[in-house]
Design an enzyme around this catalytic site. Structure first.
Site, PDB file in Angstrom:
ATOM      1  N   LYS A   1       0.772  -1.062  -0.103  1.00  0.00           N
ATOM      2  CA  LYS A   1      -0.061   0.041  -0.326  1.00  0.00           C
ATOM      3  C   LYS A   1       0.519   1.508   0.342  1.00  0.00           C
ATOM      4  O   LYS A   1       2.192   1.454   0.381  1.00  0.00           O
ATOM      5  CB  LYS A   1      -1.073  -0.147   0.503  1.00  0.00           C
TER       6      LYS A   1
ATOM      7  N   ASP B   1      -3.052  -0.917  10.605  1.00  0.00           N
ATOM      8  CA  ASP B   1      -3.412  -1.375   8.993  1.00  0.00           C
ATOM      9  C   ASP B   1      -4.203  -2.994   8.022  1.00  0.00           C
ATOM     10  O   ASP B   1      -3.821  -2.630   7.122  1.00  0.00           O
ATOM     11  CB  ASP B   1      -1.718  -0.794   8.815  1.00  0.00           C
TER      12      ASP B   1
END
Length: 302
Positions: free
Chosen positions: A29, A154
């Site tokens: 990401k 996350d």
């Protein structure tokens, strides 16, 4: 292609004769921006960010076991199996659901550790999603995301697999559809410890809240950047070089630095001129994780 795909491993592996379900991606990401807007009493930081996936990933493979054991077959230097989020995620799912199944896990590690690309969290999420299917646990996305949050802030965004506007400690997610440019990602040869950056007394923790519309209009920065630059000159140098070609930004707490380009050719042309010894790669931004497609194929019996 069979769901029990092939995956290379040493012939001495204790599960080398088992059939592995291969090709489960754990994508990286990027934090398109990262504002630290406050701090909770328990020390966790409150933030605003946008998570977007890129088409660069680790790849995992799983062989089911009937002895209940959780084993990581791949050696990862500096990461003992017992401390690895991959193993911890499998054990957390096993304990949560009461399954008696076990698993052997192999990892093709492509994402750098300590780079801010979310590799460990993404690996953990892929374990949760894949084993929820392979073990037949039956948990829905909300339950898996909640379980993932116990492993790291996350993890939920990787479980849900959609680019997201994130608030709170990163767990309050709203789907968002930013542009999907080509990114040049620079990988300085340093490992940035997230905990050290968040503990830094000089870290800005009072950035004003912004709106999603403001971000989509070009607003946003990374509050961790100044701290990382001061402590890691290699990251500062990479950012300065990339800034000559496009807006350069740190992802997460670093060390990776990225810049957006309109097309792949432009990104690769800039990459070709990077300083000697600086690792880099080009990847496309993706608002949908490839993990969702792999899960769909598995459910279809592919």
């Amino acid at each position: 292609m069979s769901d029990a795909g092939s995956f290379s491993s040493p012939s001495s592996s204790p599960s080398s004769s088992r059939s592995f379900s291969a090709g489960w991606p754990a994508p990286a990401k990027l934090n398109r921006f990262l504002h630290i807007v406050g701090r909770r009493a328990d020390g966790y930081h409150l933030l605003q960010t946008v998570f977007q996936f890129i088409d660069r990933a680790d790849t995992l493979a799983f062989a089911l076991r009937d002895d209940g054991r959780i084993e990581r077959e791949t050696d990862l230097p500096g990461v003992p199996a017992e401390a690895d989020l991959v193993v911890r995620a499998a054990r957390r799912l096993q304990a949560e659901t009461g399954t008696r199944s076990g698993v052997s896990i192999r990892i093709d590690k492509q994402l750098p550790m300590g780079g801010g690309l979310g590799g460990g969290s993404s690996d953990a999420a892929t374990v949760l999603v894949a084993l929820n299917h392979l073990w037949g646990c039956g948990l829905d996305d909300d339950a898996l995301a909640a379980l993932g949050l116990t492993l790291g802030a996350d993890v939920p965004v990787f479980v849900r697999g959609r680019a997201a506007w994130a608030e709170g400690i990163g767990e309050r997610l709203t789907p968002v559809e930013p542009d999907e440019p080509w990114f040049l990602v620079l990988v300085p040869a340093v490992h940035v410890a997230t905990a050290a950056i968040f503990k830094a007394p000089e870290l800005t923790r009072d950035s004003p809240l912004i709106t999603m519309r403001a971000f989509l209009g070009g607003a946003g920065h990374n509050d961790c950047e100044a701290v990382v630059h001061a402590r890691h000159p290699e990251v500062a140098a990479a950012t300065a070089w990339l800034s000559q070609h496009t807006t350069a930004r740190l992802t997460g707490t670093g060390a990776c630095v990225f810049g957006a380009f309109a097309d792949e050719a432009a990104a690769r042309a800039v990459m070709a001129g990077r300083p000697a010894g600086l690792e880099a790669f080009v990847a496309r931004g993706r608002n949908r994780s490839p993990l969702l497609d792999r899960l769909a194929r598995a459910r279809a019996g592919d």
